[in-house]
Design a protein around this motif. Sequence first.
Motif, PDB file in Angstrom:
ATOM      1  N   GLU A   1       0.711  -1.132  -0.066  1.00 27.87           N
ATOM      2  CA  GLU A   1      -0.057   0.091   0.199  1.00 27.87           C
ATOM      3  C   GLU A   1       0.817   1.179   0.067  1.00 27.87           C
ATOM      4  OE1 GLU A   1      -0.518  -2.556   2.235  1.00 27.87           O
ATOM      5  OE2 GLU A   1      -2.185  -3.477   1.181  1.00 27.87           O
ATOM      6  N   GLN A   2       1.918   1.340   0.902  1.00 29.67           N
ATOM      7  CA  GLN A   2       2.757   2.518   0.783  1.00 29.67           C
ATOM      8  C   GLN A   2       3.378   2.705  -0.488  1.00 29.67           C
ATOM      9  OE1 GLN A   2       5.043   0.896   4.181  1.00 29.67           O
ATOM     10  NE2 GLN A   2       4.195   2.443   5.387  1.00 29.67           N
ATOM     11  N   LEU A   3       3.976   1.406  -1.179  1.00 28.55           N
ATOM     12  CA  LEU A   3       4.336   1.639  -2.466  1.00 28.55           C
ATOM     13  C   LEU A   3       3.683   2.109  -3.563  1.00 28.55           C
ATOM     14  CD1 LEU A   3       6.588  -1.689  -2.845  1.00 28.55           C
ATOM     15  CD2 LEU A   3       7.593   0.854  -2.614  1.00 28.55           C
ATOM     16  N   LEU A   4       2.424   2.035  -3.634  1.00 26.40           N
ATOM     17  CA  LEU A   4       1.250   2.380  -4.392  1.00 26.40           C
ATOM     18  C   LEU A   4       1.071   3.849  -3.983  1.00 26.40           C
ATOM     19  CD1 LEU A   4      -1.336  -0.724  -4.563  1.00 26.40           C
ATOM     20  CD2 LEU A   4       0.206   0.277  -6.228  1.00 26.40           C
TER      21      LEU A   4
ATOM     22  N   SER B   1       1.605   9.242  -5.994  1.00 23.54           N
ATOM     23  CA  SER B   1       2.254  10.638  -5.573  1.00 23.54           C
ATOM     24  C   SER B   1       3.254  11.138  -6.627  1.00 23.54           C
ATOM     25  CB  SER B   1       2.994  10.621  -4.140  1.00 23.54           C
ATOM     26  OG  SER B   1       3.524  11.700  -3.987  1.00 23.54           O
ATOM     27  N   VAL B   2       4.253  10.301  -7.016  1.00 20.38           N
ATOM     28  CA  VAL B   2       4.976  10.796  -8.127  1.00 20.38           C
ATOM     29  C   VAL B   2       4.128  10.921  -9.247  1.00 20.38           C
ATOM     30  CG1 VAL B   2       6.822   9.830  -9.542  1.00 20.38           C
ATOM     31  CG2 VAL B   2       6.985   9.448  -7.007  1.00 20.38           C
ATOM     32  N   LEU B   3       3.373  10.030  -9.820  1.00 19.03           N
ATOM     33  CA  LEU B   3       2.500  10.297 -11.048  1.00 19.03           C
ATOM     34  C   LEU B   3       1.724  11.535 -11.003  1.00 19.03           C
ATOM     35  CD1 LEU B   3       1.251   6.696 -11.741  1.00 19.03           C
ATOM     36  CD2 LEU B   3       3.128   7.937 -12.805  1.00 19.03           C
ATOM     37  N   ASN B   4       1.209  11.810  -9.838  1.00 22.44           N
ATOM     38  CA  ASN B   4       0.470  12.966  -9.677  1.00 22.44           C
ATOM     39  C   ASN B   4       1.072  14.195  -9.711  1.00 22.44           C
ATOM     40  OD1 ASN B   4      -2.006  14.376  -9.051  1.00 22.44           O
ATOM     41  ND2 ASN B   4      -1.824  14.337  -6.906  1.00 22.44           N
TER      42      ASN B   4
END
Length: 170
Positions: free
Chosen positions: A136-139, A144-147
């Motif tokens: 979940e943390q990795l997702l 966050s990076v994509l956003n």
Amino acid sequence: MPSEKALQAKQEAVAQLKSKLDGAVAGVLVDYRGITVADDTKLRRELREAGIDYSVVKNTLLRRALEGTEYSEMVSVLENTTAFAVSHEDPVAAAKILCKFAEDSKGAFAIKSGFVEGKVLDVPGVTALAKLPSKEQLLVQLLSVLNGNIRGLAVALNAIVEKENEKESA
């Protein structure tokens, strides 16, 4: 010589352990000597809430279940008391919970070995696995990076539009 009924019960136990191994994405073997019943109950509750199957196993039965599998090298750590935690979904959860518990118990509870997706891990390997972020943390980090990239694109496009509007009004 054990009775037919006892032998059949042991064979069923070995078959159950093999089926747990076959369906698992990760697992951890621990030495649970020295923990209190209250601590064990707390640990079992935490593991159950994380979807991890945790049970105390006899070394001889687990040894037979491990024979002929990709995890057969874990047989070398089967001494003293052994408990077996198996995760069918999250490869990090069992290692994370058990390593934290081992650290908090100050030597009364120890990691013996583990595995993740077909690869056997030693104690430092299990500890390293426990330090990884959960799925979940990795997702969340990925989103966050994509956003952040999309936000940066939107800001850049908005700056171009504002610059064009300034040229037209001038």
